[in-house]
Design a protein around this motif. Structure first.
Motif, PDB file in Angstrom:
ATOM      1  N   ILE A  59       0.852  -1.202   0.000  1.00 42.98           N
ATOM      2  CA  ILE A  59       0.000   0.000   0.000  1.00 42.98           C
ATOM      3  C   ILE A  59       0.882   1.244   0.000  1.00 42.98           C
ATOM      4  CG2 ILE A  59      -1.675   1.332   1.358  1.00 42.98           C
ATOM      5  CD1 ILE A  59      -2.866  -1.095  -0.076  1.00 42.98           C
ATOM      6  N   ARG A  60       1.901   1.241   0.820  1.00 40.56           N
ATOM      7  CA  ARG A  60       2.809   2.396   0.892  1.00 40.56           C
ATOM      8  C   ARG A  60       3.484   2.647  -0.454  1.00 40.56           C
ATOM      9  NH1 ARG A  60       6.673   1.184   5.691  1.00 40.56           N
ATOM     10  NH2 ARG A  60       7.357   3.298   5.244  1.00 40.56           N
ATOM     11  N   GLN A  61       3.929   1.582  -1.084  1.00 40.80           N
ATOM     12  CA  GLN A  61       4.587   1.723  -2.386  1.00 40.80           C
ATOM     13  C   GLN A  61       3.595   2.154  -3.461  1.00 40.80           C
ATOM     14  OE1 GLN A  61       6.288  -2.152  -2.839  1.00 40.80           O
ATOM     15  NE2 GLN A  61       7.932  -1.778  -1.365  1.00 40.80           N
ATOM     16  N   ALA A  62       2.407   1.557  -3.455  1.00 40.14           N
ATOM     17  CA  ALA A  62       1.409   1.878  -4.479  1.00 40.14           C
ATOM     18  C   ALA A  62       0.978   3.337  -4.381  1.00 40.14           C
ATOM     19  CB  ALA A  62       0.198   0.953  -4.339  1.00 40.14           C
ATOM     20  N   LEU A  63       0.788   3.842  -3.164  1.00 36.11           N
ATOM     21  CA  LEU A  63       0.372   5.244  -3.012  1.00 36.11           C
ATOM     22  C   LEU A  63       1.505   6.192  -3.419  1.00 36.11           C
ATOM     23  CD1 LEU A  63      -2.004   7.016  -2.202  1.00 36.11           C
ATOM     24  CD2 LEU A  63      -1.094   7.064   0.120  1.00 36.11           C
ATOM     25  N   VAL A 140      -5.260   7.244  10.010  1.00 36.83           N
ATOM     26  CA  VAL A 140      -3.853   6.934  10.290  1.00 36.83           C
ATOM     27  C   VAL A 140      -3.010   7.391   9.107  1.00 36.83           C
ATOM     28  CG1 VAL A 140      -2.251   5.003  10.619  1.00 36.83           C
ATOM     29  CG2 VAL A 140      -4.482   4.974  11.734  1.00 36.83           C
ATOM     30  N   PRO A 141      -1.839   7.992   9.368  1.00 42.13           N
ATOM     31  CA  PRO A 141      -0.980   8.429   8.252  1.00 42.13           C
ATOM     32  C   PRO A 141      -0.373   7.243   7.500  1.00 42.13           C
ATOM     33  CG  PRO A 141       0.124   8.786  10.353  1.00 42.13           C
ATOM     34  CD  PRO A 141      -1.260   8.332  10.673  1.00 42.13           C
ATOM     35  N   ILE A 142      -0.226   7.418   6.194  1.00 42.09           N
ATOM     36  CA  ILE A 142       0.529   6.463   5.371  1.00 42.09           C
ATOM     37  C   ILE A 142       1.850   7.137   5.049  1.00 42.09           C
ATOM     38  CG2 ILE A 142       0.633   5.182   3.207  1.00 42.09           C
ATOM     39  CD1 ILE A 142      -2.402   5.241   3.112  1.00 42.09           C
ATOM     40  N   ARG A 143       2.926   6.423   5.310  1.00 39.71           N
ATOM     41  CA  ARG A 143       4.256   6.971   5.051  1.00 39.71           C
ATOM     42  C   ARG A 143       4.855   6.303   3.817  1.00 39.71           C
ATOM     43  NH1 ARG A 143       5.811  10.122   9.158  1.00 39.71           N
ATOM     44  NH2 ARG A 143       4.709   9.879  11.120  1.00 39.71           N
ATOM     45  N   ALA A 144       5.527   7.096   3.023  1.00 41.70           N
ATOM     46  CA  ALA A 144       6.255   6.558   1.871  1.00 41.70           C
ATOM     47  C   ALA A 144       7.361   5.647   2.392  1.00 41.70           C
ATOM     48  CB  ALA A 144       6.838   7.699   1.049  1.00 41.70           C
ATOM     49  N   PRO A 148       8.357  10.105   4.637  1.00 44.67           N
ATOM     50  CA  PRO A 148       7.406  11.214   4.734  1.00 44.67           C
ATOM     51  C   PRO A 148       5.956  10.744   4.587  1.00 44.67           C
ATOM     52  CG  PRO A 148       8.486  11.248   2.609  1.00 44.67           C
ATOM     53  CD  PRO A 148       9.152  10.175   3.412  1.00 44.67           C
ATOM     54  N   VAL A 149       5.037  11.496   5.187  1.00 41.71           N
ATOM     55  CA  VAL A 149       3.612  11.165   5.106  1.00 41.71           C
ATOM     56  C   VAL A 149       3.105  11.513   3.706  1.00 41.71           C
ATOM     57  CG1 VAL A 149       1.312  11.677   6.027  1.00 41.71           C
ATOM     58  CG2 VAL A 149       3.271  11.558   7.575  1.00 41.71           C
ATOM     59  N   ILE A 150       2.466  10.540   3.057  1.00 40.24           N
ATOM     60  CA  ILE A 150       1.968  10.745   1.690  1.00 40.24           C
ATOM     61  C   ILE A 150       0.450  10.596   1.592  1.00 40.24           C
ATOM     62  CG2 ILE A 150       4.105  10.136   0.522  1.00 40.24           C
ATOM     63  CD1 ILE A 150       2.953   7.312   0.132  1.00 40.24           C
ATOM     64  N   GLY A 151      -0.207  10.347   2.711  1.00 34.46           N
ATOM     65  CA  GLY A 151      -1.657  10.202   2.692  1.00 34.46           C
ATOM     66  C   GLY A 151      -2.162   9.636   4.003  1.00 34.46           C
TER      67      GLY A 151
END
Length: 195
Positions: A59-63, A140-144, A148-151
């Motif tokens: 999920i982190r990579q896809a976003l 909840v934050p998604i981190r790259a 860094p937070v990306i979503g």
């Protein structure tokens, strides 16, 4: 003698009225507290789902990549996890406020009305009034992969499930308060008989 009987009847009626009022107030307060505890419990469930989903490497990579295949992957995984966990929704939102997943596919690609609050890097729980209704919600934050937070991931469970759980627990609460009231009335009758 008649006067004494009238006095004891008045005392009995007053005591029973006080017992009934106290029991009803107590029942209302316990029910409200139980509802608040259930809301907190459901918010914690939503938080666990959101945290787990946000930490998923794919999920982190896809976003972070934003390709069409990545968007499809995000929606697919969100729906799988939603069904497995019993969550009402799992919505992945990019830094720009655009939805990458939603139970209603029409809303994917559209911006959310409110700001993306998890950009502050913290988890948030609340009661949310969203598109699907009132829900116990966690964001909840998604981190790259680099940090860094990306979503954010917004996971929620509709309040209807909280209400259903409360209705399931009400009979035992009613039995408890009914027994307490019955004991109080019997004690009052005994006391009135002695007077």
């Amino acid at each position: 003698m008649r006067r004494r009987h009238q006095l004891s009847s008045r005392i009995l009626a007053s005591v029973v009225a006080i017992l009934l009022a106290s029991t009803l107030v107590g029942f209302a307060l316990v029910t409200l507290r139980q509802r608040a505890e259930l809301e907190h419990e459901y918010q914690q469930r939503a938080l666990a789902v959101a945290q787990t989903f946000a930490a998923t490497p794919s999920i982190r990579q896809a976003l972070a990549r934003h390709s069409a295949a990545d968007r499809r992957l995000i929606q697919s995984l969100a729906e799988q996890v939603r069904h497995l966990t019993g969550a009402t929704y799992i919505v992945v939102i990019g830094r720009n406020g655009v939805r990458y997943s939603h139970p209603n596919p029409v809303l994917i690609g559209q911006r959310i009305a409110e700001p993306v609050i998890a950009l502050d890097g913290r988890d948030h729980t609340s009661v949310d009034h969203g598109n699907l209704g009132v829900s116990a919600n966690a964001k909840v934050p998604i981190r790259a992969p680099g940090g860094p937070v990306i979503g954010e991931v917004s996971a929620g469970i509709l309040e209807g499930q909280v209400s259903d759980q409360l209705l399931h627990e009400l009979p035992s609460l009613l039995l408890y308060f009914g027994c307490a009231l019955a004991i109080g009335v019997v004690a009052s009758l005994t006391l009135a008989g002695r007077l």
